[in-house]
Design a protein around this motif. Structure first.
Motif, PDB file in Angstrom:
ATOM      1  N   LEU A  84      -1.062  -1.891  -1.500  1.00 16.61           N
ATOM      2  CA  LEU A  84       0.308  -2.421  -1.577  1.00 16.61           C
ATOM      3  C   LEU A  84       1.209  -1.260  -1.180  1.00 16.61           C
ATOM      4  N   THR A  85       1.771  -1.338   0.032  1.00 23.09           N
ATOM      5  CA  THR A  85       2.525  -0.178   0.530  1.00 23.09           C
ATOM      6  C   THR A  85       3.805  -0.628   1.213  1.00 23.09           C
ATOM      7  N   ASP A  86       4.893  -0.053   0.832  1.00 16.24           N
ATOM      8  CA  ASP A  86       6.201  -0.438   1.371  1.00 16.24           C
ATOM      9  C   ASP A  86       7.221   0.617   0.953  1.00 16.24           C
ATOM     10  N   ARG A  87       8.167   0.910   1.834  1.00 16.42           N
ATOM     11  CA  ARG A  87       9.144   1.949   1.476  1.00 16.42           C
ATOM     12  C   ARG A  87      10.005   1.508   0.297  1.00 16.42           C
ATOM     13  N   PHE A  88      10.031   0.183   0.038  1.00 16.63           N
ATOM     14  CA  PHE A  88      10.823  -0.319  -1.102  1.00 16.63           C
ATOM     15  C   PHE A  88      10.244   0.131  -2.437  1.00 16.63           C
ATOM     16  N   PHE A  89       8.980   0.629  -2.421  1.00 19.12           N
ATOM     17  CA  PHE A  89       8.368   1.033  -3.694  1.00 19.12           C
ATOM     18  C   PHE A  89       8.637   2.494  -4.048  1.00 19.12           C
ATOM     19  N   ALA A  90       9.279   3.223  -3.116  1.00 17.28           N
ATOM     20  CA  ALA A  90       9.488   4.660  -3.358  1.00 17.28           C
ATOM     21  C   ALA A  90      10.294   4.904  -4.630  1.00 17.28           C
ATOM     22  N   THR A 103       2.799  -8.747  -9.469  1.00 16.21           N
ATOM     23  CA  THR A 103       3.040  -9.750  -8.423  1.00 16.21           C
ATOM     24  C   THR A 103       1.881  -9.758  -7.430  1.00 16.21           C
ATOM     25  N   ALA A 104       1.403  -8.548  -7.079  1.00 19.70           N
ATOM     26  CA  ALA A 104       0.284  -8.451  -6.132  1.00 19.70           C
ATOM     27  C   ALA A 104      -0.995  -9.050  -6.735  1.00 19.70           C
ATOM     28  N   ILE A 105      -1.205  -8.887  -8.050  1.00 19.39           N
ATOM     29  CA  ILE A 105      -2.400  -9.446  -8.684  1.00 19.39           C
ATOM     30  C   ILE A 105      -2.366 -10.976  -8.635  1.00 19.39           C
ATOM     31  N   ARG A 106      -1.153 -11.552  -8.765  1.00 21.04           N
ATOM     32  CA  ARG A 106      -1.037 -13.022  -8.622  1.00 21.04           C
ATOM     33  C   ARG A 106      -1.518 -13.416  -7.218  1.00 21.04           C
ATOM     34  N   LYS A 107      -1.084 -12.675  -6.214  1.00 19.07           N
ATOM     35  CA  LYS A 107      -1.459 -12.979  -4.813  1.00 19.07           C
ATOM     36  C   LYS A 107      -2.959 -12.774  -4.624  1.00 19.07           C
ATOM     37  N   VAL A 208      -7.179  -4.168   3.158  1.00 18.14           N
ATOM     38  CA  VAL A 208      -6.086  -5.132   3.329  1.00 18.14           C
ATOM     39  C   VAL A 208      -4.769  -4.442   2.964  1.00 18.14           C
ATOM     40  N   LYS A 209      -3.771  -4.542   3.834  1.00 20.55           N
ATOM     41  CA  LYS A 209      -2.488  -3.897   3.547  1.00 20.55           C
ATOM     42  C   LYS A 209      -1.408  -4.954   3.329  1.00 20.55           C
ATOM     43  N   TRP A 210      -0.745  -4.866   2.221  1.00 21.28           N
ATOM     44  CA  TRP A 210       0.335  -5.803   1.915  1.00 21.28           C
ATOM     45  C   TRP A 210       1.652  -5.054   1.757  1.00 21.28           C
ATOM     46  N   SER A 211       2.685  -5.579   2.432  1.00 28.23           N
ATOM     47  CA  SER A 211       4.049  -5.086   2.173  1.00 28.23           C
ATOM     48  C   SER A 211       4.563  -5.840   0.950  1.00 28.23           C
ATOM     49  N   ALA A 212       5.778  -5.555   0.529  1.00 30.04           N
ATOM     50  CA  ALA A 212       6.362  -6.273  -0.610  1.00 30.04           C
ATOM     51  C   ALA A 212       6.398  -7.767  -0.291  1.00 30.04           C
ATOM     52  N   ALA A 213       6.809  -8.088   0.927  1.00 28.17           N
ATOM     53  CA  ALA A 213       6.908  -9.509   1.325  1.00 28.17           C
ATOM     54  C   ALA A 213       5.521 -10.160   1.343  1.00 28.17           C
ATOM     55  N   ASP A 214       4.512  -9.460   1.911  1.00 33.25           N
ATOM     56  CA  ASP A 214       3.151 -10.019   1.952  1.00 33.25           C
ATOM     57  C   ASP A 214       2.649 -10.364   0.551  1.00 33.25           C
ATOM     58  N   ALA A 215       3.021  -9.518  -0.417  1.00 33.67           N
ATOM     59  CA  ALA A 215       2.529  -9.706  -1.799  1.00 33.67           C
ATOM     60  C   ALA A 215       3.330 -10.768  -2.538  1.00 33.67           C
ATOM     61  N   GLY A 216       4.346 -11.308  -1.851  1.00 30.47           N
ATOM     62  CA  GLY A 216       5.134 -12.375  -2.482  1.00 30.47           C
ATOM     63  C   GLY A 216       6.266 -11.849  -3.351  1.00 30.47           C
ATOM     64  N   ILE A 217       6.649 -10.579  -3.119  1.00 28.63           N
ATOM     65  CA  ILE A 217       7.761 -10.011  -3.901  1.00 28.63           C
ATOM     66  C   ILE A 217       9.068 -10.419  -3.236  1.00 28.63           C
ATOM     67  N   ASP A 219      12.270 -10.449  -5.124  1.00 31.17           N
ATOM     68  CA  ASP A 219      13.380  -9.686  -5.703  1.00 31.17           C
ATOM     69  C   ASP A 219      13.169  -8.181  -5.548  1.00 31.17           C
ATOM     70  N   LEU A 220      13.654  -7.640  -4.428  1.00 29.44           N
ATOM     71  CA  LEU A 220      13.438  -6.208  -4.157  1.00 29.44           C
ATOM     72  C   LEU A 220      14.243  -5.316  -5.088  1.00 29.44           C
ATOM     73  N   THR A 221      15.214  -5.902  -5.816  1.00 25.21           N
ATOM     74  CA  THR A 221      15.989  -5.050  -6.742  1.00 25.21           C
ATOM     75  C   THR A 221      15.120  -4.631  -7.925  1.00 25.21           C
ATOM     76  N   LYS A 222      13.970  -5.248  -8.081  1.00 25.73           N
ATOM     77  CA  LYS A 222      13.053  -4.861  -9.175  1.00 25.73           C
ATOM     78  C   LYS A 222      12.045  -3.818  -8.704  1.00 25.73           C
ATOM     79  N   CYS A 223      12.211  -3.351  -7.461  1.00 24.59           N
ATOM     80  CA  CYS A 223      11.242  -2.401  -6.901  1.00 24.59           C
ATOM     81  C   CYS A 223      11.861  -1.022  -6.714  1.00 24.59           C
TER      82      CYS A 223
END
Ligand SMILES: Cc1cc2nc3c(=O)[nH]c(=O)nc-3n(C[C@H](O)[C@H](O)[C@H](O)COP(=O)(O)OP(=O)(O)OC[C@H]3O[C@@H](n4cnc5c(N)ncnc54)[C@H](O)[C@@H]3O)c2cc1C
Length: 284
Positions: A84-90, A103-107, A208-217, A219-223
Motif C-alpha cells: 500500500l503505497t501513496d504519497r498521501f500516506f507520508a 481499509t486495505a484489509i477490507r479490499k 501487488v501495489k495499491w494506491s489509496a484509491a486502489d485500496a478503496g480509500i 477520505d484522504l483527510t484521514k491519511c
C-alpha cells in the motif's frame, strides 16, 4: 483459511540517524529490514497454514522500496504480498496508519476472501507504540488478542480460537471468536529458513501495489499528516549519562549493614536529602 500479516519495513536499528534540522529519522540510504516483531507473526501464520491449509497475504504500508521486504516475506513462504503505497500516506501517525491498513484489509478480503485472522507484530522498533494492531481491530470490529505467546487451539468450523497471552504476573488463557486480530509477542518461535522453491517463486512473484484509491480509500483527510493528530516533534538520541554505576560490595554484610552502606552512598551523592529523611523519620 485466509491469514493476513501486517508487516512494516523499518530502518536497520543499528543505523538509525536523526536529521539535524527536521529532527526526523533519516530513511534515505539507510539499510532497511523487516520489523523483527513481524517475523514472529509471519512464522506463526506459516505454522497455522502448514497445519490447517489456506493462504497468507502480507500487507505493508510504505514507500516503493518496501517491496524488498515483501519479497523476503514471500521467500519465507507467504503466498502473496500487497504494498500500500501513496504519497498521501507520508507522515502518518498510528491513527492514520491503522485507518489505511484497515481499509486495505477490507479490499484484501473482497479480493482473496475474508481473513480468519489478521496478525501484527507486538510493536515496531522505530515508532514502537504498539497501537496499530488494536487500531486496526477496532476499525474492522475484530476481536483482538494482544501480546499473544501461543495459539493453543483453533476450531475453524466452530469459529473459535484459544491463545496464551503473556501478562504481568503470569499467563492468561483467552478464547474468542474468529475472525480476530492477534498481536504476536517476540521470541515465541523461530522464523524458518525459506525453501529454494519459495525463494525462486518470491523472486518471480508480482508484488501487488495499491494506491489509496486502489485500496478503496475515499477520505484522504484521514491519511498521512492530515489524518494524524500526533505529530512527532523531535526524535533525539538521549545524551549519555556522565555518571557511571557504582557497585557496592555487600559480600558478608547483613541486611542492616547493606541498608547502612546504601544510605551512606545515597547521602554522599545527594547530601541535600538528609534533612528530608530526618523530617520523615521524625513524623513516624
Ligand atoms: C521515533 C518515532 C516515534 C513515533 N511516535 C509516535 C507516537 O507517539 N504516536 C503516533 O501516533 N505515531 C508515532 N510515530 C509514527 C508511527 O511510527 C507511525 O505511525 C507508524 O506507521 C505506526 O506506528 P508504530 O511504528 O508505532 O507501529 P506499532 O503500533 O508499534 O506497530 C505494531 C504492528 O503494526 C503493524 N504495522 C505498523 N506499521 C505498519 C505499516 N506501515 N505497514 C504494515 N504494518 C504495520 C506491524 O505488524 C507492527 O508490528 C512515531 C514514529 C517514530 C519514528
Amino acid at each position: 483459511m485466509h491469514i493476513v500479516v501486517c508487516m512494516k519495513q523499518v530502518p536497520d536499528s543499528g543505523q538509525i540517524r536523526v536529521h539535524p534540522v527536521t529532527n526526523t529519522i533519516m530513511r534515505q540510504g539507510v539499510p532497511t529490514i523487516i520489523n523483527p516483531y513481524d517475523l514472529f507473526a509471519l512464522e506463526q501464520a506459516l505454522q497455522l497454514r502448514d497445519k490447517l491449509g489456506g493462504t497468507i497475504t502480507m500487507l505493508t504500508m510504505g514507500p516503493q522500496m518496501a517491496e524488498d521486504s515483501l519479497r523476503k516475506a514471500m521467500a519465507f513462504g507467504a503466498d502473496r504480498a500487497v504494498l500500500l503505497t501513496d504519497r498521501f500516506f507520508a507522515g502518518s501517525d498510528t491513527l492514520a496508519t491503522s485507518f489505511a491498513l484497515a481499509t486495505a484489509i477490507r479490499k484484501v478480503g473482497d479480493t482473496w476472501g475474508k481473513p480468519d485472522i489478521v496478525f501484527t507484530g507486538k510493536q515496531t522498533i522505530d515508532g514502537d507504540t504498539a497501537q496499530v494492531g488494536p487500531g486496526i481491530a477496532k476499525r474492522l470490529d475484530l476481536h483482538q488478542l494482544t501480546y499473544v505467546a501461543k495459539i493453543a487451539e483453533i476450531d475453524l468450523a466452530g469459529r473459535s480460537i484459544t491463545v496464551e497471552r503473556r501478562a504481568e504476573g503470569g499467563v492468561q488463557v483467552l478464547r474468542t471468536q474468529l475472525p480476530c486480530l492477534i498481536t504476536m509477542l517476540e521470541g515465541t518461535n523461530s522464523i524458518r529458513r525459506g525453501s529454494m522453491a519459495d525463494t525462486l517463486r518470491a523472486a518471480r512473484a508480482e508484488v501487488v501495489k495499491w494506491s489509496a484509491a486502489d485500496a478503496g480509500i475515499e477520505d484522504l483527510t484521514k491519511c498521512g499528516l492530515r489524518g494524524s493528530p500526533t505529530v512527532v516533534k523531535r526524535v533525539f538520541a538521549p545524551t549519555a549519562r556522565e555518571e557511571k554505576a557504582h557497585l557496592i560490595d555487600t559480600t558478608g554484610l547483613g541486611t542492616d549493614q547493606i541498608a547502612q552502606a546504601l544510605m551512606t552512598e545515597v547521602l554522599t551523592r545527594v547530601p541535600a536529602i538528609e534533612g528530608d529523611l530526618q523530617r520523615a523519620a521524625a513524623s513516624y
